[in-house]
Design a protein around this motif. Sequence first.
Motif, PDB file in Angstrom:
ATOM      1  N   GLU A 178      -9.686  -5.785  -0.036  1.00 49.60           N
ATOM      2  CA  GLU A 178      -9.068  -4.726   0.768  1.00 49.60           C
ATOM      3  C   GLU A 178      -9.124  -5.062   2.255  1.00 49.60           C
ATOM      4  O   GLU A 178      -8.165  -4.804   2.999  1.00 49.60           O
ATOM      5  CB  GLU A 178      -9.767  -3.392   0.509  1.00 49.60           C
ATOM      6  CG  GLU A 178      -9.576  -2.836  -0.892  1.00 49.60           C
ATOM      7  CD  GLU A 178     -10.646  -3.312  -1.855  1.00 49.60           C
ATOM      8  OE1 GLU A 178     -10.870  -2.637  -2.867  1.00 49.60           O
ATOM      9  OE2 GLU A 178     -11.265  -4.377  -1.601  1.00 49.60           O
ATOM     10  N   ALA A 202     -11.538   2.618   0.719  1.00 51.13           N
ATOM     11  CA  ALA A 202     -10.274   1.913   0.918  1.00 51.13           C
ATOM     12  C   ALA A 202     -10.482   0.580   1.625  1.00 51.13           C
ATOM     13  O   ALA A 202      -9.647  -0.323   1.517  1.00 51.13           O
ATOM     14  CB  ALA A 202      -9.312   2.785   1.720  1.00 51.13           C
ATOM     15  N   LEU A 203     -11.611   0.463   2.342  1.00 47.36           N
ATOM     16  CA  LEU A 203     -11.938  -0.791   3.007  1.00 47.36           C
ATOM     17  C   LEU A 203     -12.796  -1.703   2.134  1.00 47.36           C
ATOM     18  O   LEU A 203     -13.185  -2.786   2.564  1.00 47.36           O
ATOM     19  CB  LEU A 203     -12.682  -0.504   4.320  1.00 47.36           C
ATOM     20  CG  LEU A 203     -11.888   0.251   5.388  1.00 47.36           C
ATOM     21  CD1 LEU A 203     -12.781   0.610   6.575  1.00 47.36           C
ATOM     22  CD2 LEU A 203     -10.686  -0.561   5.859  1.00 47.36           C
ATOM     23  N   GLY A 204     -13.103  -1.261   0.917  1.00 50.42           N
ATOM     24  CA  GLY A 204     -13.824  -2.111  -0.021  1.00 50.42           C
ATOM     25  C   GLY A 204     -15.260  -1.727  -0.285  1.00 50.42           C
ATOM     26  O   GLY A 204     -15.984  -2.480  -0.953  1.00 50.42           O
TER      27      GLY A 204
END
Length: 813
Positions: free
Chosen positions: A678, A559-561
Amino acid sequence: MHRPLPRPLALASALSLALAAPAFAQDATSATTLDTVIVTGTRASNRTVLESTAPVDVLTAEDIRKAGVVNGELGSALQALLPSFNFPRQSNSGGADHIRAAQLRGLSPDQVLVLVNGKRRHVSALVNTDSKIGKGTTPVDFNSIPVSAISRIEVLRDGAGAQYGSDAIAGVINVILDNDPDSGAVEASFGAHHTDLKPIDRTITDGQTTFLSAKAGTRLGGDGGFIKAGFELKNREATNRAGFDLIPPWEQTDNNLALQGKRNYAMGDGHSEDVNVWFNGELPFGQDGNGRLYAFGTYNSRDTEGDNYFRYPDDSSNWPEVYPNGYRPVSLGDNQDLQLVAGARGQWGEWDYDASVDYGRNDFTYRLKNSLNASLGPTSPTRFRTGSYAFAQTVGNFDLSRVFNTDAATHTLGTGVELRREEYRTHAGDPASYAAGPYTDRPTGSQAGGGLSPQDEADLSRNVLGAYVSLSSQFGEKFSTDIAGRYEHYQDFGSQWTGKLAARYEFVPAFALRAAISNNFRAPSLSQIGYEATSTGYDAAGRLTQGRLLSVNNPIAQALGAQPLDPEKSRNYSFGFTSRVGEHFDLSLDFFQIDIDDRVALSEDITGDALTTFVEDNFGVSGVQSASFFVNAADTRTRGAELVANWRQALAGGQLLLTGTYSYAKTELKDIVATPAELLALDPDYVLFGVEERNTLTDATPRTRGQFAASWNNDRWSLQSRLSRYGSATRVFDFGDGYVPTQTYGAEWQLDLEVEYHVTPQWSVALGGQNVLDNYSDESNEDIYYFGNLPYDVLSPIGSNGAYWYGRVRYTF
C-alpha cells in the motif's frame, strides 16, 4: 569539545585514590550484600548472591542514597551503580523531557519488569513519541520511587517471564522498601553544575538542586509489627547547553538574521519540582502471631518543564504581533503517580501463603506555555492544555509455597494465580490546542505539540489471568536448580505459556558454573494498541510539519498497510561462573543471548505530497504531512557479557572495598518488516521501518560500559570514588532525499568523588562531585548540530550538563 581522560591517567587516578584509602560506592555486590539472602529470581529461602542460578545484583540503601544525589533520582542512581542500566537525559524530546525511560541490557524500556516489595509496578501513562530511546513506549517512571524509602534493590539480569509474568524479557528490578522501625534519618543536600561550556566559551553555573528527605518508624502491635514512613522534597533549576544560532538557510530573512549568534534555543534539563511520600508497615495477627497484615505505598507529585525548538520571527508558525522576536515554546508536565498495596501472609499448616491487592495509577497532564496556534491568528492563546493521560493497574495475587525434603534434596515448591486489570485513557486538550483557524496558510494546533483532539481520544482496558508453578531445589551442597512454568491469558491476545530452567553446580568452594534457559512474552501495551495524536512541530531536519500518529485500528493506518500487532516473544540463554576466594575476593562472569521476535516499534514518519493527497482524496482529511503507526518491526538478537569483581581488605584502621564491573551488549536486526504494498503504491521510495528506527534498536546506546569503584571507611570517615567508561554510540538521521547524516560519538570517562565525615555517630557532613573532570561527549558535527544550536547529542550517557558539585548534611536516629 570533549576532554577524555587518557587510559593511563585514568588507571593511575583510580589506583592512587584506592591506595590513599578512598571510599568506593559498592556498585554491584559488596562485602555485606554477597551474603544477603535474595528474594528475587528464586523461591528458595536461603540463596545468596553468589549462590543464585542467574546473575543478581544487590544494591544497598547507602549505595543508592549516595549515587542518587543529583536531584534525588533513582534512575540516575541505578545508572551510576549498574553497568547494564542506561538512563539517558533527553532534551527537546517531548514527553521524554518529563518522564525518562531506562534500559536494561540495551533493550527497550518496556522489556524490563519493575517490582516494589515483590509486587508489580505500574507503567507511566504518557507515550514517548518524540524521543530516541524509548520511542513509542510507556516506561516505568523510576523517579517516582523515593530514594530514601529504599532498603535495597535486587536486580535479576535474566529473563523471568515464567516466574513473574509478562515484560520480564531483559530482567527484573525489585525495589525493597525500608522496614526498620528502630531507625530514622533527616537529610538535606544542595548542589549545582559548574562547567566550562566550550561551544560558547563560557563558564556556567546552573541546575541548582535542593533535596530534603526525612523518615521515621515505630513498632506496632508487638511481635514484629511496625510502620515506617517518610517524605522527600526536591527542586531542580534548569540547565542550558545550547550553542549560538547560525539560522537555517530557509529562515534567513532580515528579522531572523538579527537573532544570529544568540542563544535562541535551550538544551538540558528543565526545571522540576517533586514531592514524594511513602510508607511501609506490618501488623501481626492470629493466635500464634505468625500472620502478617501488610501495606505499603508511594505517591509522587512532579511538575516539570521541557525544551522545544525556537520559532523565528518571520516564520509561518509565528505572528510578530504576539512574538516580535520569535519564541521558544516550553512544555509543562503535571505528573501524579500512586501505588498502594495491601495484603496478608502467614502459614496454613506446612504451606506459606501470601494474598495481596496492588493498585497503581499514573495521571499525566501535558501543557504548553510561550506557544501559539498560528492558524487562529494574532488573537491565539499562548498557553494550552494539550491533553491528559491516565493508566491504572489493579493486580490481585494469591501465592502458596512450602518446603519439603527428600533423601536427595531440599525443595521449595511455589504456585499461585494473578488477576490483572489494565485501563488506559486519553482526553482531548483545549479546543484551541487542536483547532484549525481561519488562517489556512498557517500551521494548525499549538506549536511544540498539537493538542489531542476528540477523534484522538482513547479508552481501552483488558483483563489478564496468570497462573504459575515453580520448584527451587538444593541437591546436597553443590547442585541447585530453579524450574518454573507459567500460563497467561490476555483478553486481547489469547494465551501464552512460558518456562524457565536454571541450574548451578559448585565444583569446589571457590568455583561454580551456572546456566539458564527460558522463553518470555510481552504483549503490546494498551497505548501501543490505541494511542493516537495529532501534532505540529519540527522534524529531524528542522522543518515544520503537521502529522498524525495513528493506531493500527485507524482506517487511514490500515490503508497505509498497518497490521494488527503481535506480542513480542523471546528466548533467553545465559551461561556463567562465580568464584569466591576466602573473604577477600569474589568474581562472577555471565554470557547471555536474547532472541526477540516481532519487536514493537513506531514506523518511520511517512511524509510527502503523495501521503497528503492520498489521505485527503480517500478520507477527506486535509493537511496531513506525516503519518506513523506501530508495527512489529523486526526480530532481534542481543548478545553480551557481564563481569563483576570485588576485593575487600582491612586497611589503615578501616575497610577497603574495590569493585570492577564491565558489561557488553550488542543487538543485531533480523527479518526486518517489509514495506507494505500500500505504501509502495503511493511512492516506491517509502520505507516503513528505516535507518533511524533501526539505529534506535541497535547502535544508539553504547554497547560497553566499564567501571572501577573503591571505598574506604572507618568510624569517622567515608571516602568514595567511581571511575566509569561509557563506550561509543552512533546516531543516524534521515532528512530525506538520500540525506542520511551519521556520527559515532567516542567513548568517554567520568570520575565521581565524595568524602563524608561523621561529626558524631548521628551527624555527618559530605562534600562531593560527579563528573568532576567536567567531561562532555564529542560535539555533534555540522550535519546534525541543528545550525549550532544543539552542540551535544542528547543521548550521551555522560550527559551534557558537565561537572556537578554538592554538599550534604545527614542526621540519623
